[in-house]
Write an enzyme that holds these catalytic residues in place. Structure first.
Site, PDB file in Angstrom:
ATOM      1  N   GLY A 106     114.320  52.554  32.004  1.00 17.57           N
ATOM      2  CA  GLY A 106     113.032  53.196  31.756  1.00 17.57           C
ATOM      3  C   GLY A 106     112.445  53.729  33.047  1.00 17.57           C
ATOM      4  O   GLY A 106     113.167  53.920  34.037  1.00 17.57           O
ATOM      5  N   GLU A 496     128.262  71.380  29.610  1.00 13.81           N
ATOM      6  CA  GLU A 496     128.083  69.947  29.905  1.00 13.81           C
ATOM      7  C   GLU A 496     129.392  69.209  30.124  1.00 13.81           C
ATOM      8  O   GLU A 496     129.403  68.194  30.819  1.00 13.81           O
ATOM      9  CB  GLU A 496     127.240  69.276  28.827  1.00 13.81           C
ATOM     10  CG  GLU A 496     127.816  69.219  27.458  1.00 13.81           C
ATOM     11  CD  GLU A 496     126.875  68.460  26.515  1.00 13.81           C
ATOM     12  OE1 GLU A 496     126.226  67.501  26.949  1.00 13.81           O
ATOM     13  OE2 GLU A 496     126.793  68.876  25.346  1.00 13.81           O
ATOM     14  N   LYS A 611     124.035  59.629  27.637  1.00 15.00           N
ATOM     15  CA  LYS A 611     124.053  59.888  26.195  1.00 15.00           C
ATOM     16  C   LYS A 611     122.665  59.945  25.604  1.00 15.00           C
ATOM     17  O   LYS A 611     122.380  60.751  24.714  1.00 15.00           O
ATOM     18  CB  LYS A 611     124.862  58.793  25.504  1.00 15.00           C
ATOM     19  CG  LYS A 611     125.015  58.956  24.014  1.00 15.00           C
ATOM     20  CD  LYS A 611     125.849  60.174  23.688  1.00 15.00           C
ATOM     21  CE  LYS A 611     125.988  60.459  22.216  1.00 15.00           C
ATOM     22  NZ  LYS A 611     126.557  61.768  21.940  1.00 15.00           N
TER      23      LYS A 611
HETATM   24  C1  AGP Z   1     124.407  67.062  23.876  1.00 14.71           C
HETATM   25  O1  AGP Z   1     125.761  67.031  23.884  1.00 14.71           O
HETATM   26  C2  AGP Z   1     123.762  66.166  24.843  1.00 14.71           C
HETATM   27  N1  AGP Z   1     124.225  64.863  24.756  1.00 14.71           N
HETATM   28  C3  AGP Z   1     122.243  66.253  24.848  1.00 14.71           C
HETATM   29  O2  AGP Z   1     121.859  67.595  24.972  1.00 14.71           O
HETATM   30  C4  AGP Z   1     121.558  65.671  23.615  1.00 14.71           C
HETATM   31  O3  AGP Z   1     121.770  66.474  22.511  1.00 14.71           O
HETATM   32  C5  AGP Z   1     120.057  65.563  23.882  1.00 14.71           C
HETATM   33  O4  AGP Z   1     119.853  64.720  24.985  1.00 14.71           O
HETATM   34  C6  AGP Z   1     119.309  65.038  22.666  1.00 14.71           C
HETATM   35  O5  AGP Z   1     119.719  63.743  22.393  1.00 14.71           O
HETATM   36  P1  AGP Z   1     119.313  63.091  21.002  1.00 14.71           P
HETATM   37  O6  AGP Z   1     119.910  63.908  19.902  1.00 14.71           O
HETATM   38  O7  AGP Z   1     119.873  61.704  21.075  1.00 14.71           O
HETATM   39  O8  AGP Z   1     117.822  63.079  20.936  1.00 14.71           O
END
Ligand code: AGP
Length: 616
Positions: A106, A496, A611
């Site tokens: 966090g 990415e 992630k």
């Molecule tokens: C996409 O491949 C990435 N991991 C990233 O853009 C992701 O979609 C974004 O951080 C949103 O995450 P979430 O869907 O868990 O909210």
């Protein structure tokens, strides 16, 4: 963001911590560390802190030569926010006397003023991190409280920000104090002891019955049990959640990478996400709707809020909701949404899309929308996640655990779920008949087979197309309508995982500037499946070809003409344009992966990414 873990019990802690951290490495891999509680020769306990820059495997090799016995410890894998990746900035962070150690996921927003105050009070800081203030705040409170839980509660009361926190103290051997605010924490009891982690994946082989700690809740873990308290120190009985997926789903299952495994799981994701969604009478069944059909019928404005790949699923949803339900729909970057004071009324539906269900920007936007009176509907992949808990209704994408940082199967699950929502809105607005819904639902189900067909047949074409991008400096993705939404996702996937700069444009926009980028051999990747705008897309590609671009096209099977202008064609089965985002995004996922492999990149753990992003 970061992954934290803790164990206290009968077994040696270090192996449990290392295995758990390795499973949570997708949350961040800038550095890793553990604090192990050890009984000294004098019987006095101490904390041994071992940290290492880089991946968990580095820390594991460091610990091979560590021979002390310890049955209580905490661990951390980091995604750097404050302070560059370094051993000094790696967690755990310790108090001045080294007898208190903390791991944190966090951000402490008021860390600068707390640090100043603590420094003035004589504390010495050894890192540039925000987290270290926790170690010194707890040390300070412990001098008066002489109780770890009380010291942790009082420290948290001083902090503004988000925290999933685990703390050990050499003066209270075997105890781990845990606190949560806006960061995920799961806790469980196994036969061998008590466990805490940022993600159930780290403790699933010890127990399947976990407590998802809520905000402002605390827990005291000991080898014999767990006590939960609120911010006032009152004992509470949180709900226990049973986890119904198994560890195999979190293993590679013979695939070289999680990304490829998860791309290959997409036919199952389509089927599972549609299971039980249509009654025999042809009515859509979304039992977690949480909103009455009357409330849905009153909806006169939709905002889809999300980040990254989830935002791109929103772009697809806009086309469908406006086409089938005729409701004005905006797709908003969650990080911008609440700061621009959007127009929200009680008949506004905010659809929050998030794979992880814990993305801070999306959560903050949900809270703001609720305060302004919006109805909130969540689309998420994680049962019981904050996005699910803070929405009026939710559709769970049945993608199961997604490990690769680059989202693939969750995107498909999101698009299928948003398509269901658009169909439902079309039905409650009396714009889609039951017969039409039944037909759309059947065709939506057919996309599972069509994805499988693409996976089975287009590998060689994608491998050839990837060679065009291997040594490029940049690439452009183009499309029209549904194709432009897919182009954005394709560009993100390439960026990415392969670190190749790529931008997406509505094909018609190219001639208004971006076409200036094109020189001989410049990769232009187009989504040109059969659609009302196909001919226009083809003429835009002709303009690129005239400047020497290397053209890669995702086209509809049977389209022979496209070969005349494209260097590489990747074919997908013919589907209704409304469903082309599902089929045409798969080749672009595979293309991104192929280029990443050619460029020697770590496909599952791309640099600088994590992630789930639990800080704003
Ligand atoms: C996409 O491949 C990435 N991991 C990233 O853009 C992701 O979609 C974004 O951080 C949103 O995450 P979430 O869907 O868990 O909210």
């Amino acid at each position: 963001m970061c992954g934290i873990i803790g164990f206290t019990g009968k077994d040696q802690a270090q192996q449990i911590l290392i295995e758990g951290l390795a499973r949570m490495e997708y949350r961040g891999y800038d550095s890793a560390g553990v604090a192990l509680e050890v009984a000294g020769a004098d019987g006095e306990s101490r904390l041994d802190v071992i940290r290492r820059v880089g991946k968990v495997s580095g820390l594991a090799s460091e610990l091979e030569s560590y021979k002390e016995s310890s049955t209580c410890g905490i661990g951390h894998t980091r995604w750097a926010t404050h302070g560059r990746p370094s051993t000094a900035n790696a967690h755990p962070h310790v108090s001045c006397d080294g007898r208190i150690a903390v791991v944190h996921n966090g951000i402490v927003e008021n860390f600068a003023e707390l640090r100043e105050e603590l420094t003035a009070a004589g504390h010495e800081f050894r890192s540039d991190t925000d987290t270290e203030v926790f170690a010194h705040l707890i040390e300070d409170a412990y001098t008066t409280e002489h109780d770890l839980m009380a010291a942790v509660r009082s420290a948290c009361a001083r902090v503004v920000g988000a925290y999933g926190l685990a703390v050990v103290c050499a003066d209270e051997p075997g105890t781990i104090a845990v606190a949560r605010k806006d960061s995920p924490i799961v806790i469980g009891r196994g036969e061998r002891g008590s466990y805490v982690a940022s993600d159930v994946i780290a403790l699933i082989d010890a127990t399947r019955d976990v407590v998802v700690l809520a905000d402002d809740q605390f827990a005291k873990l000991t080898p014999d049990g767990i006590e939960y308290t609120d911010a006032g120190g009152n004992v509470i009985e949180p709900e226990v959640t049973h986890v119904d997926w198994d560890l195999d789903m979190a293993e590679k299952g013979g695939y070289p990478h999680f990304m490829l495994k998860e791309i290959h799981e997409q036919p199952r994701v389509v089927r599972d996400t549609l299971v039980g969604r249509m009654t025999a009478a042809g009515e859509l069944d979304i039992d977690e709707l949480g909103l009455s059909l009357e409330e849905l019928n009153d909806i006169d404005r939709v905002y889809v809020i999300a980040c990254g790949t989830s935002y791109h699923a929103g772009l697809v949803a806009k086309n469908l909701i406006e086409a089938w339900a005729r409701i004005p729909t905006e797709v908003e970057a969650a990080s911008e949404f609440r700061y621009r004071d959007p127009i929200i009324t009680p008949t506004t539906l905010v659809v929050a899309v998030s794979q992880s269900g814990e993305t801070a920007d999306t959560l903050a936007a949900i809270r703001d929308a609720r305060i302004k009176g919006a109805k909130v509907f969540g689309i998420t992949n994680v049962v019981g996640s904050p996005v699910a808990r803070e929405s009026d209704g939710v559709i769970y994408t049945k993608a199961n655990k997604e490990i690769a940082v680059a989202s693939t199967k969750s995107f498909i699950g999101q698009v299928v779920s948003l398509t269901l929502l658009a169909m439902l809105l079309g039905q409650v607005k009396y714009r889609l008949t039951t017969k039409q819904c039944r037909l759309l639902f059947r065709e939506l189900g057919d996309t599972a087979e069509q994805i499988q067909h693409i996976i089975d047949t287009q590998g060689p074409a994608i491998a050839e197309a990837a060679k065009v991008c291997k040594d490029a400096h940049s690439a452009l993705f183009v499309g029209r309508g549904m194709g432009s939404a897919i182009a954005y996702e394709g560009a993100l996937k390439l960026k990415e995982v392969s670190y190749l700069h790529a931008e997406a444009y509505a094909a018609g926009e190219m001639k208004h500037g971006p076409i200036a980028l094109i020189e001989p051999g410049f990769p232009v990747i187009a989504v040109a499946t059969k659609s009302p705008t196909y001919d226009k897309t083809v003429s835009n590609l002709m303009e690129c070809r005239a400047r020497g671009a290397a053209i890669i096209v995702v086209a509809t099977e049977g389209d022979e003409d496209i070969k005349k202008i494209a260097d590489h064609v990747i074919y997908v089965p013919r589907v209704r344009d409304a469903f082309s985002a599902i089929t045409a995004s798969v080749p672009l996922q595979l293309l991104g992966r192929e280029v990443a492999l050619l460029r020697g990149c770590d496909v599952d753990k791309p640099r600088n990414l994590a992630k789930s992003v639990t800080v704003e």
